[in-house]
Write a protein that holds these residues in place. Sequence first.
Motif, PDB file in Angstrom:
ATOM      1  N   TYR A   8       0.816  -1.219   0.000  1.00  0.00           N
ATOM      2  CA  TYR A   8       0.000   0.000   0.000  1.00  0.00           C
ATOM      3  C   TYR A   8       0.847   1.265   0.000  1.00  0.00           C
ATOM      4  N   THR A  19       1.099  -6.174  10.311  1.00  0.00           N
ATOM      5  CA  THR A  19       0.646  -4.887   9.797  1.00  0.00           C
ATOM      6  C   THR A  19       1.843  -4.007   9.466  1.00  0.00           C
ATOM      7  N   LYS A  25      -1.875  -0.887   7.773  1.00  0.00           N
ATOM      8  CA  LYS A  25      -2.761  -1.794   7.042  1.00  0.00           C
ATOM      9  C   LYS A  25      -2.213  -3.214   7.147  1.00  0.00           C
TER      10      LYS A  25
END
Length: 136
Positions: A8, A19, A25
């Motif tokens: 991301y 994460t 995320k």
Amino acid sequence: MADRRCPYCGELVPSTSITCPKCYKKIPAEPEPVRRESDRPKNESGRRYNRTVAILLSLIPGLFGLLGLGLIYRNPRQKRGYVALVLGLLFFVAAMGFTIGVFTVFLAVPCWIVYVLGYLGCLFLVFMDNLTLKVF
């Protein structure tokens, strides 16, 4: 263990982390397969072609009077490749015919000049195929 990148934000993430420490995320367990678009350029109709083949079709047959084959290979629907082929053949045959005669050399020189300019023009169009110029 090796680090990996967050899909991301691109941050380096330890392989044991679930994460991302930057964007928080969830990191997928397995990396997604990399989808590369083909390096071959597309013509206006979306058909892929090999740029090397287009250049060779412009270079080699052009020495024998066949101009425009690289343009035809690149995009067979455009007329300029066919126009270059017909005009190239006409000027090549005329220049060859005028070169043989002694008194017609003055007619051969302009034919050769037009033919060479057409040859260079076809090469230029194939070489500058996907060139984008950044204008300020």
